[in-house]
Design an enzyme around this catalytic site. Structure first.
Site, PDB file in Angstrom:
ATOM      1  N   THR A 323       0.825  -1.207   0.000  1.00  0.00           N
ATOM      2  CA  THR A 323       0.000   0.000   0.000  1.00  0.00           C
ATOM      3  C   THR A 323       0.860   1.258   0.000  1.00  0.00           C
ATOM      4  OG1 THR A 323      -0.089   0.231   2.400  1.00  0.00           O
ATOM      5  CG2 THR A 323      -1.715  -1.247   1.388  1.00  0.00           C
ATOM      6  N   CYS A 324       0.196   2.390  -0.212  1.00  0.00           N
ATOM      7  CA  CYS A 324       0.901   3.666  -0.212  1.00  0.00           C
ATOM      8  C   CYS A 324       0.916   4.300   1.171  1.00  0.00           C
ATOM      9  CB  CYS A 324       0.250   4.605  -1.212  1.00  0.00           C
ATOM     10  SG  CYS A 324       0.479   4.050  -2.895  1.00  0.00           S
ATOM     11  N   ASP A 325       0.896   3.489   2.201  1.00  0.00           N
ATOM     12  CA  ASP A 325       0.920   4.003   3.571  1.00  0.00           C
ATOM     13  C   ASP A 325       2.300   3.768   4.165  1.00  0.00           C
ATOM     14  OD1 ASP A 325       0.628   4.128   6.479  1.00  0.00           O
ATOM     15  OD2 ASP A 325      -1.519   4.310   6.054  1.00  0.00           O
ATOM     16  N   ASN A 366      -6.763   1.040   0.054  1.00  0.00           N
ATOM     17  CA  ASN A 366      -5.970   1.250  -1.167  1.00  0.00           C
ATOM     18  C   ASN A 366      -6.488   0.405  -2.335  1.00  0.00           C
ATOM     19  OD1 ASN A 366      -2.371   1.990  -1.117  1.00  0.00           O
ATOM     20  ND2 ASN A 366      -4.122   3.289  -1.355  1.00  0.00           N
TER      21      ASN A 366
END
Ligand SMILES: *Cc1c(COP(=O)(O)O)cnc(C)c1O
Length: 376
Positions: A323-325, A366
């Site tokens: 994910t983009c976290d 996401n």
């Protein structure tokens, strides 16, 4: 990984990420634990893995169940459990959940506060109740301390009041923390709680049960003591404090029953270096903290990882999710090493991921779909 899981992965090549769990191993673990502590009644902690196939197999083995919500109570009943075999073990319950559990015949409830005791008295009159005591969680890789349990002094007061409120003061409980790696934690907790048990008995309360909770460990990256060592330490401590007059013993294993029965297979999405001279590679998998590996928080639970290149040259890695976290990093400080040949598209396995994975995943963060599950 059991042969059954290995065969399934080879034959079916399921889309990743997926959890594959061998229900026969669940049965084996249940029997192993029952043999290690034959005098204890086993209440499987449903939250570790609530899959219908797991619950059904355990019903067939005459397991009891520790449920934390009305949904878990229902899942046990759906799998064929009798309401008498279910303990509502969460000390934090909605009134509607207490009422419904009582209506369907659940008669054993945990509490650790005055308000919860009063809720139980009103909405589950006559129920058997047990008070959870706060104990040290030292030695646990996934502690549960501070959120649950009360002091000896207030437990004493509450248990003395329970009878006046129309409840049956049945017992005392504790939990030494999950993935507990020392037998000493149980010995200390038993010593502490047994003193209160004796004290309350002398005060005329008809206490009959000691609930020793869960915590029994699964082997991940590091060795843990054998289950027999826990069994022996517990029986020695119980006998030391109660002699031949042992109360009903309850245990609530979760991780031990399902942990090593499951394997997550994942795909390497990217293996890269921040800088071409950086010795550490970043390996991004298609599963991460939000896909079910929540227990990698603080790098607490360290899963073993196998790859198609095992046995070839290895180098240091950090391992992260897709994910983009920024929090979606599993391991950066735990000195993981993986084969240098590992590359995107490779499938890897995270071993012993049968507990606290399948339901610890986000629904669609996401855009990633929840973890697929196969029960064999
Ligand atoms: C989570 C939990 C368990 C199970 O703990 P494990 O460490 O998985 O054995 C048992 N009892 C209670 C009350 C729990 O909350």
């Amino acid at each position: 990984m059991t042969p059954k899981i290995a065969r399934f992965l080879t034959q079916y090549q399921p889309a990743t990420p997926c959890l594959v769990l061998d229900v026969d191993r669940v049965e084996e673990n249940f029997r192993t634990l029952r043999d290690a502590l034959p005098l204890a009644r086993i209440y499987y902690a449903v939250k570790a893995n609530p899959a219908h196939q797991v619950l059904e197999r355990l019903v067939g083995l005459s397991s009891h169940f520790d449920a934390a919500s009305i949904e878990e109570v229902d899942a046990c009943l759906d799998a064929g459990a009798l309401p008498e075999a279910i303990s509502f073990g969460n000390t934090i319950k909605k009134v509607s959940a207490i009422r419904r559990a009582h209506d369907v015949g659940v008669s054993m409830f945990a509490f650790d506060s005055r308000e919860e005791l009063e809720k139980l008295a009103r909405h589950a009159p006559g129920a058997r109740v047990y008070c959870r005591i706060l104990v040290e969680n030292e030695g646990a890789d996934w502690p549960l301390s501070r959120k649950f349990g009360t002091t000896i002094e207030s437990a004493r007061e509450l248990m003395l009041q329970a009878g006046d409120l129309g409840l049956d003061p049945y017992g005392l409980s504790f939990h030494v923390g999950s993935q507990q790696t020392t037998t000493r934690a149980y010995e200390i907790a038993i010593g502490k709680v047994a003193m209160l048990f004796t004290d309350l008995t002398e005060a005329g309360i008809n206490l009959r049960m000691m609930n020793l909770g869960g915590g029994f460990p699964t082997r991940y990256r590091d060795d843990v003591p054998e289950i027999d060592q826990f069994g022996n330490a517990i029986m020695t401590a119980m006998t030391e404090h109660f002699g031949n007059n042992l109360p009903d013993m309850v245990i609530e294993p979760g991780r031990f029953i399902v942990g090593d029965a499951g394997v997550v297979q994942a795909e390497v999405v990217l293996a890269s270096r921040r800088d071409k001279n950086d010795p550490v590679r970043w390996v991004y998998l298609d599963i991460g903290r939000f896909g079910g590996l929540a227990e990698t928080e603080g790098e607490s639970i360290k899963y073993r990882i196998t790859t198609p290149h095992d046995g070839t040259a290895m180098g240091p890695v950090a391992i992260a999710g897709p994910t983009c976290d920024g929090a979606d990093i599993m391991y950066e400080k735990s000195n993981y090493r993986l084969p240098l040949a590992l590359t995107s598209g490779d499938r890897v396995e995270l071993l012993s991921t049968g507990a606290y994975v399948s339901t610890y995943c986000s629904t669609k963060f996401n855009g990633f779909a929840p973890l697929a599950e196969y029960y064999l």
